[in-house]
Each structure stands twice: as structure tokens, then as C-alpha cells.
Design a protein around this motif. Structure first.
Motif, PDB file in Angstrom:
ATOM      1  N   PHE A  47      52.727 -18.262  -6.748  1.00  0.00           N
ATOM      2  CA  PHE A  47      53.761 -19.254  -7.044  1.00  0.00           C
ATOM      3  C   PHE A  47      54.906 -19.126  -6.046  1.00  0.00           C
ATOM      4  O   PHE A  47      55.360 -20.115  -5.447  1.00  0.00           O
ATOM      5  CB  PHE A  47      54.265 -19.040  -8.469  1.00  0.00           C
ATOM      6  CG  PHE A  47      55.406 -19.933  -8.885  1.00  0.00           C
ATOM      7  CD1 PHE A  47      55.157 -21.102  -9.585  1.00  0.00           C
ATOM      8  CD2 PHE A  47      56.726 -19.599  -8.597  1.00  0.00           C
ATOM      9  CE1 PHE A  47      56.208 -21.928  -9.979  1.00  0.00           C
ATOM     10  CE2 PHE A  47      57.768 -20.418  -8.974  1.00  0.00           C
ATOM     11  CZ  PHE A  47      57.512 -21.581  -9.674  1.00  0.00           C
ATOM     12  N   ASP A  48      55.387 -17.906  -5.836  1.00  0.00           N
ATOM     13  CA  ASP A  48      56.505 -17.671  -4.918  1.00  0.00           C
ATOM     14  C   ASP A  48      56.115 -18.015  -3.482  1.00  0.00           C
ATOM     15  O   ASP A  48      56.916 -18.586  -2.734  1.00  0.00           O
ATOM     16  CB  ASP A  48      56.951 -16.203  -4.981  1.00  0.00           C
ATOM     17  CG  ASP A  48      57.562 -15.830  -6.325  1.00  0.00           C
ATOM     18  OD1 ASP A  48      57.900 -16.751  -7.094  1.00  0.00           O
ATOM     19  OD2 ASP A  48      57.686 -14.627  -6.603  1.00  0.00           O
ATOM     20  N   PHE A  49      54.863 -17.673  -3.111  1.00  0.00           N
ATOM     21  CA  PHE A  49      54.405 -17.942  -1.747  1.00  0.00           C
ATOM     22  C   PHE A  49      54.362 -19.436  -1.459  1.00  0.00           C
ATOM     23  O   PHE A  49      54.810 -19.893  -0.392  1.00  0.00           O
ATOM     24  CB  PHE A  49      53.011 -17.330  -1.539  1.00  0.00           C
ATOM     25  CG  PHE A  49      52.412 -17.637  -0.202  1.00  0.00           C
ATOM     26  CD1 PHE A  49      52.782 -16.916   0.922  1.00  0.00           C
ATOM     27  CD2 PHE A  49      51.485 -18.665  -0.064  1.00  0.00           C
ATOM     28  CE1 PHE A  49      52.239 -17.216   2.169  1.00  0.00           C
ATOM     29  CE2 PHE A  49      50.934 -18.965   1.175  1.00  0.00           C
ATOM     30  CZ  PHE A  49      51.312 -18.230   2.299  1.00  0.00           C
ATOM     31  N   THR A  50      53.823 -20.208  -2.402  1.00  0.00           N
ATOM     32  CA  THR A  50      53.728 -21.656  -2.161  1.00  0.00           C
ATOM     33  C   THR A  50      55.099 -22.322  -2.193  1.00  0.00           C
ATOM     34  O   THR A  50      55.340 -23.284  -1.452  1.00  0.00           O
ATOM     35  CB  THR A  50      52.801 -22.318  -3.199  1.00  0.00           C
ATOM     36  OG1 THR A  50      53.227 -21.962  -4.526  1.00  0.00           O
ATOM     37  CG2 THR A  50      51.358 -21.876  -2.998  1.00  0.00           C
ATOM     38  N   PHE A  51      56.004 -21.809  -3.027  1.00  0.00           N
ATOM     39  CA  PHE A  51      57.362 -22.348  -3.007  1.00  0.00           C
ATOM     40  C   PHE A  51      58.029 -22.057  -1.666  1.00  0.00           C
ATOM     41  O   PHE A  51      58.615 -22.945  -1.040  1.00  0.00           O
ATOM     42  CB  PHE A  51      58.212 -21.770  -4.143  1.00  0.00           C
ATOM     43  CG  PHE A  51      59.674 -22.086  -3.993  1.00  0.00           C
ATOM     44  CD1 PHE A  51      60.150 -23.357  -4.272  1.00  0.00           C
ATOM     45  CD2 PHE A  51      60.572 -21.126  -3.511  1.00  0.00           C
ATOM     46  CE1 PHE A  51      61.492 -23.668  -4.106  1.00  0.00           C
ATOM     47  CE2 PHE A  51      61.904 -21.428  -3.335  1.00  0.00           C
ATOM     48  CZ  PHE A  51      62.374 -22.700  -3.636  1.00  0.00           C
ATOM     49  N   GLU A  64      63.831 -16.533 -10.457  1.00  0.00           N
ATOM     50  CA  GLU A  64      64.089 -16.738 -11.884  1.00  0.00           C
ATOM     51  C   GLU A  64      62.989 -16.102 -12.734  1.00  0.00           C
ATOM     52  O   GLU A  64      61.932 -15.727 -12.235  1.00  0.00           O
ATOM     53  CB  GLU A  64      64.178 -18.241 -12.176  1.00  0.00           C
ATOM     54  CG  GLU A  64      65.327 -18.922 -11.427  1.00  0.00           C
ATOM     55  CD  GLU A  64      65.295 -20.446 -11.555  1.00  0.00           C
ATOM     56  OE1 GLU A  64      64.325 -20.974 -12.114  1.00  0.00           O
ATOM     57  OE2 GLU A  64      66.248 -21.089 -11.080  1.00  0.00           O
ATOM     58  N   ALA A  65      63.260 -15.975 -14.032  1.00  0.00           N
ATOM     59  CA  ALA A  65      62.252 -15.476 -14.968  1.00  0.00           C
ATOM     60  C   ALA A  65      61.077 -16.447 -15.012  1.00  0.00           C
ATOM     61  O   ALA A  65      61.211 -17.626 -14.669  1.00  0.00           O
ATOM     62  CB  ALA A  65      62.862 -15.317 -16.358  1.00  0.00           C
ATOM     63  N   LEU A 106      59.077 -21.840 -13.895  1.00  0.00           N
ATOM     64  CA  LEU A 106      58.122 -22.924 -14.120  1.00  0.00           C
ATOM     65  C   LEU A 106      58.835 -24.234 -14.454  1.00  0.00           C
ATOM     66  O   LEU A 106      58.441 -25.304 -13.977  1.00  0.00           O
ATOM     67  CB  LEU A 106      57.160 -22.546 -15.244  1.00  0.00           C
ATOM     68  CG  LEU A 106      56.108 -21.488 -14.898  1.00  0.00           C
ATOM     69  CD1 LEU A 106      55.348 -21.058 -16.146  1.00  0.00           C
ATOM     70  CD2 LEU A 106      55.144 -22.015 -13.835  1.00  0.00           C
ATOM     71  N   ALA A 107      59.881 -24.145 -15.281  1.00  0.00           N
ATOM     72  CA  ALA A 107      60.650 -25.352 -15.607  1.00  0.00           C
ATOM     73  C   ALA A 107      61.328 -25.912 -14.357  1.00  0.00           C
ATOM     74  O   ALA A 107      61.322 -27.129 -14.115  1.00  0.00           O
ATOM     75  CB  ALA A 107      61.697 -25.031 -16.675  1.00  0.00           C
ATOM     76  N   SER A 108      61.883 -25.025 -13.535  1.00  0.00           N
ATOM     77  CA  SER A 108      62.534 -25.466 -12.302  1.00  0.00           C
ATOM     78  C   SER A 108      61.516 -26.081 -11.346  1.00  0.00           C
ATOM     79  O   SER A 108      61.804 -27.083 -10.678  1.00  0.00           O
ATOM     80  CB  SER A 108      63.240 -24.289 -11.628  1.00  0.00           C
ATOM     81  OG  SER A 108      64.273 -23.783 -12.438  1.00  0.00           O
ATOM     82  N   SER A 109      60.328 -25.473 -11.285  1.00  0.00           N
ATOM     83  CA  SER A 109      59.269 -25.994 -10.411  1.00  0.00           C
ATOM     84  C   SER A 109      58.873 -27.414 -10.819  1.00  0.00           C
ATOM     85  O   SER A 109      58.713 -28.296  -9.962  1.00  0.00           O
ATOM     86  CB  SER A 109      58.055 -25.075 -10.475  1.00  0.00           C
ATOM     87  OG  SER A 109      56.933 -25.669  -9.845  1.00  0.00           O
ATOM     88  N   LEU A 134      50.527 -17.054 -18.795  1.00  0.00           N
ATOM     89  CA  LEU A 134      51.643 -16.737 -19.692  1.00  0.00           C
ATOM     90  C   LEU A 134      51.332 -17.183 -21.118  1.00  0.00           C
ATOM     91  O   LEU A 134      51.614 -16.470 -22.082  1.00  0.00           O
ATOM     92  CB  LEU A 134      52.928 -17.391 -19.195  1.00  0.00           C
ATOM     93  CG  LEU A 134      53.549 -16.791 -17.939  1.00  0.00           C
ATOM     94  CD1 LEU A 134      54.712 -17.652 -17.459  1.00  0.00           C
ATOM     95  CD2 LEU A 134      54.022 -15.367 -18.183  1.00  0.00           C
ATOM     96  N   ASP A 135      50.740 -18.373 -21.242  1.00  0.00           N
ATOM     97  CA  ASP A 135      50.374 -18.859 -22.577  1.00  0.00           C
ATOM     98  C   ASP A 135      49.322 -17.961 -23.213  1.00  0.00           C
ATOM     99  O   ASP A 135      49.373 -17.663 -24.411  1.00  0.00           O
ATOM    100  CB  ASP A 135      49.841 -20.291 -22.487  1.00  0.00           C
ATOM    101  CG  ASP A 135      50.928 -21.296 -22.174  1.00  0.00           C
ATOM    102  OD1 ASP A 135      52.118 -20.958 -22.333  1.00  0.00           O
ATOM    103  OD2 ASP A 135      50.593 -22.425 -21.755  1.00  0.00           O
ATOM    104  N   GLU A 136      48.375 -17.501 -22.394  1.00  0.00           N
ATOM    105  CA  GLU A 136      47.315 -16.634 -22.907  1.00  0.00           C
ATOM    106  C   GLU A 136      47.893 -15.300 -23.352  1.00  0.00           C
ATOM    107  O   GLU A 136      47.525 -14.764 -24.404  1.00  0.00           O
ATOM    108  CB  GLU A 136      46.268 -16.406 -21.824  1.00  0.00           C
ATOM    109  CG  GLU A 136      45.049 -15.634 -22.311  1.00  0.00           C
ATOM    110  CD  GLU A 136      43.987 -15.509 -21.234  1.00  0.00           C
ATOM    111  OE1 GLU A 136      43.181 -14.567 -21.326  1.00  0.00           O
ATOM    112  OE2 GLU A 136      43.984 -16.330 -20.293  1.00  0.00           O
TER     113      GLU A 136
END
Length: 250
Positions: A79-83, A121-122, A127-130, A167-169
């Protein structure tokens, strides 16, 4: 008459995040032991206090050792890499030889600057910001096409979906098993902590602040650090809520 300065500093332990809460009470135990359980007059409370601390450690360990923790760390790295890839590519295009590409990159850079480094961020917050970031970027379709940025957007979107699913799992695995247990153990531990603090305050009232020389000064400095750390933690949460509310209400 005993003044507030002659009592132990109180910490709102119910508001502490789990790991901070555990660390605070672990350090309490160390201070009690260093100055002596019997001189402090808390020998009747120390066994349930330490039992509660051990139970809390066990409950928290179930969360720490979730089977998905390692996979979540890998997904968060993606996630961080693609951002970072989207951001760095857009920034590099501000030096492009084509003025239209340069202008598109400038336009999209404004969007990135609005969100800042969401990778810091946490998990749930990033995820919300993304989600909001991708919406705002795709709203500038012409600029995205000018930079051929869509493959980066898709890669980041896929990384975000993978992270959210893990995270949901993990939540499904651990929530029912641990959340109620952690809350229950925290309440029980905090209740004993309050009994210990009340007892020591009573001893101070009877024998003075230095009935165990040096204890009150060290303990109050320790408690004040956690009060300040909690205030900073709550301040960050409130600041994020203020910053997010305009986007969430769009």
C-alpha cells in the motif's frame, strides 16, 4: 489538611490505548516493587493487581499474534509503495518537457498535498484517506490521462483492497475472542489500581507525602508523563476528525 499536591496524580486509564494502558500499569508495578509493597501498605492489593496485569498481557498477545499480522504488514508495505509511486511519479512529471504534462502534474500535486503522506496513518485511517484521494484524483480525469497515471491508481487501489480484506479477516478472527476479554480485564485491573492509589493517598493523609521517601515524587512524575502522552494522543485524534469531516461530508 491534605492538599491536591500531596496526593498521587491520577491518570484516566480507561482512555489509554491498549498498549499504552499495559505499559503504564507495568511501570506502576515496577515502581511499587522498587519502593516496597509493605512500606507502601498495598500488600493486600498487589496480588490481584499483578494477576490482572498478567491476564491483560495474555489477552493482548492474542491480538499481537494474529495469524494475519505478518500478511497485513506485507500488504501495508505494498500500500505504501504504490502510494509513494503515484506521488513520486506525479512530482517527477512537473519537470516534463511537455508543458501540458507539466500543468497536469501541477494540478494533481495539489490533490496529493491536500492529503499528505497517508502511509504514516493507522491502517483504517490510511484506507479511508486512500479512498478519498483516489476519488479526487479520478475527478481530474484529463490530468490523469495526460500523465498516464491510471495504472498507478489501479495498483494502489488493489493494494488497498488487499489490506482492507486482511484487516477485516483479522477483526473477524480476534474481535469476539479478545475485545470483550480485554475490556473486562482492563476494567478489573483499573479497579485494583484505583484501590492501590486510594490506599497510598490514605497513607499520605496519615503520615505525610514522604512516608516512603521519594515514592510520591517519582510516581507523580511517571503519571504526569502518561497524562501528557494521553493528551497528545487525544489531540491527534481530534485533529484528524476535524481535518476529515469536510471530505466525509462531501
Amino acid at each position: 489538611m491534605t492538599t491536591s499536591s500531596e496526593k498521587l496524580t491520577r491518570v484516566k486509564t480507561q482512555a489509554l490505548p491498549n498498549e499504552m494502558h499495559f505499559r503504564f500499569h507495568t511501570e506502576n508495578d515496577g515502581i511499587y516493587a522498587r519502593y516496597g509493597i509493605e512500606p507502601l501498605g498495598i500488600q493486600h492489593f498487589i496480588e490481584p493487581f499483578r494477576s490482572g496485569l498478567s491476564a491483560l498481557d495474555t489477552a493482548l498477545e492474542r491480538i499481537r499474534k494474529s495469524v494475519n499480522t505478518e500478511r497485513i504488514a506485507v500488504a501495508d508495505h505494498d500500500f505504501d509503495f504504490t502510494f509513494s509511486g503515484m506521488f513520486d511519479y506525479t512530482r517527477s512529471c512537473r519537470q516534463h518537457f511537455d508543458p501540458q504534462v507539466r500543468q497536469a502534474a501541477e494540478n494533481l500535486s495539489v490533490v496529493f498535498e491536500h492529503y499528505g503522506n497517508i502511509g504514516r496513518e493507522a491502517y483504517r485511517q490510511e484506507l479511508a484517506s486512500s479512498f478519498n484521494l483516489l476519488q479526487d484524483l479520478r475527478a481530474r480525469d484529463a490530468d490523469v490521462k495526460a500523465l498516464t497515471l491510471e495504472p498507478w491508481l489501479k495498483a494502489h487501489e488493489e493494494a488497498a483492497r488487499t489490506l482492507a480484506a486482511l484487516l477485516d479477516e483479522r477483526t473477524g478472527e480476534t474481535a469476539q475472542q479478545t475485545e470483550l476479554r480485554v475490556r473486562q480485564v482492563r476494567r478489573e485491573l483499573d479497579a485494583v489500581y484505583q484501590q492501590i492509589t486510594d490506599r497510598i493517598d490514605a497513607m499520605i493523609n496519615l503520615y505525610g507525602k514522604d512516608f516512603v521517601k521519594g515514592f510520591a515524587a517519582e510516581y507523580n512524575a511517571h503519571a504526569a508523563e502518561y497524562k501528557n502522552e494521553l493528551a497528545r494522543h487525544l489531540g491527534r485524534i481530534h485533529a484528524k476528525k476535524r481535518n476529515e469531516s469536510p471530505l466525509q461530508n462531501q
